[in-house]
Design an enzyme around this catalytic site. Structure first.
Site, short mmCIF file in Angstrom:
data_model
loop_
_atom_site.label_atom_id
_atom_site.label_comp_id
_atom_site.label_asym_id
_atom_site.label_seq_id
_atom_site.Cartn_x
_atom_site.Cartn_y
_atom_site.Cartn_z
N SER A 220 2.04 -3.16 3.68
CA SER A 220 3.32 -2.93 4.35
C SER A 220 3.59 -3.90 5.51
O SER A 220 4.17 -3.50 6.52
CB SER A 220 3.43 -1.48 4.81
N HIS B 128 -7.80 -6.56 -6.17
CA HIS B 128 -6.63 -5.89 -5.57
C HIS B 128 -6.68 -4.40 -5.90
O HIS B 128 -7.10 -4.01 -6.99
CB HIS B 128 -5.34 -6.52 -6.10
N GLY C 295 2.36 -0.62 -0.14
CA GLY C 295 3.61 -0.18 -0.76
C GLY C 295 4.10 1.16 -0.26
O GLY C 295 4.99 1.76 -0.85
N GLU D 147 -7.02 -4.57 2.72
CA GLU D 147 -5.80 -3.84 2.38
C GLU D 147 -6.13 -2.35 2.24
O GLU D 147 -6.56 -1.91 1.17
CB GLU D 147 -5.22 -4.35 1.06
N GLU E 2 -4.56 -2.34 -6.81
CA GLU E 2 -3.87 -1.92 -8.05
C GLU E 2 -4.73 -2.23 -9.28
O GLU E 2 -4.70 -1.50 -10.27
CB GLU E 2 -2.49 -2.58 -8.13
N ASN F 205 2.45 -11.71 -2.59
CA ASN F 205 2.05 -11.15 -3.89
C ASN F 205 3.30 -10.55 -4.54
O ASN F 205 3.76 -9.50 -4.15
CB ASN F 205 0.97 -10.09 -3.65
N TRP F 206 3.82 -11.27 -5.54
CA TRP F 206 5.05 -10.82 -6.19
C TRP F 206 4.82 -9.73 -7.24
O TRP F 206 5.78 -9.21 -7.82
CB TRP F 206 5.78 -12.01 -6.82
N LYS F 207 3.56 -9.42 -7.50
CA LYS F 207 3.23 -8.35 -8.46
C LYS F 207 4.02 -8.54 -9.77
O LYS F 207 4.22 -9.66 -10.19
CB LYS F 207 3.46 -6.98 -7.82
#
Ligand code: PGA
Length: 252
Positions: free
Chosen positions: A216, A97, A177, A171, A99, A8-10
């Site tokens: 992580s 997700h 993160g 997650e 976020e 996941n490159w966000k």
């Protein structure tokens, strides 16, 4: 089922950086891709086309979108539809997700619509669930995970065919993160809760659903995480931005 090694490159990487990273990754894999694994990359929207072009001849790498809106088309300024994603060669999409849940305040009803509409449109969905630290401390992990699954997947009836594909990513919010990884026992317990809930929702079809761990994941811990029972892949943020470190995870 192949293990899914997802990146996941966000909100990172320009088109040029995305192209460089994917080319470097392919050269590091260099025909040694483990046959029991596959790779999935979630670039930002602006690099989806670039990444899809680079991987179109490579059957073990797939591309996914980090988000979409659940409608065919319409007056939804700023949004992207599943039809547009499929059009550039994108096969997967993330829903739920943490976020999206916590920064953009996406609620269960919208997530349920997205999961259902995405699968119905032909996208393979990775539906993310996970508890916050205070929920874990209060002993609510099982309740939170079950509720997120029940609410988010309530419109989905069929996950049996190759065209209707659902994956789950566990997650824990406190591990995303932060450098903080869930322990083997915590991961194994959460994945068992999720598997059980999926069985109660989908019966034997639940065996077709991969459950990924995310939070992580790094080259140093990928090996022990990927070998835990019921862990069918990983969803990697920070450590997937460098082709070198992500390739180490793929080979873990
Ligand atoms: P992280 O992100 O690997 O940087 O913790 C994981 C994710 O958000 O999917």
């Amino acid at each position: 089922m192949k293990k899914l090694m997802a990146a996941n490159w966000k909100m990172y990487k320009t088109q040029r950086e995305a192209k460089e990273t994917i080319r470097e990754l392919i050269s590091l894999i260099n025909d040694n891709m483990p046959s029991e694994r596959e790779i999935l990359i979630f670039p930002p929207f602006t690099s989806l086309d670039v990444v899809c072009n680079e991987i179109k001849e490579i059957e073990y790498i797939h591309a996914g979108a980090q988000n979409f809106y659940p409608a065919i088309e319409g007056a939804y300024t700023g949004e992207i539809s599943p039809k547009m994603l499929l059009d550039v060669g994108c096969e997967y999409a993330l829903v739920g997700h943490s976020e999206r849940r916590h920064i953009f305040l996406e609620q269960d009803d919208l997530l349920a619509k997205k999961a259902h509409f995405g699968i119905d449109s032909g996208l393979k969905i990775i539906f993310c669930v996970g508890e916050k630290l205070e929920e874990r401390k209060a002993g609510k992990v099982e309740d939170v995970l079950k509720e997120q699954l029940k609410q988010g997947l309530k419109k989905i009836k069929d996950v049996s065919s190759p065209e209707k594909v659902l994956n789950i990513a566990y997650e824990p919010v406190w591990a995303i993160g932060t450098g903080e990884v869930a322990g083997e026992k915590e991961i194994s317990e959460a994945h068992a809760i999720i598997r059980k809930e999926l069985r109660s929702m989908f019966g034997t079809q639940a065996n077709n659903i991969r459950i990924l761990y995310g939070g992580s994941v790094k080259p140093e811990n990928a090996d022990s995480i990927i070998s835990i029972d019921n862990v069918d892949g990983v969803l990697v943020g920070g450590a997937s931005l460098s082709a070198k470190s992500f390739s180490k995870i793929i080979f873990a």
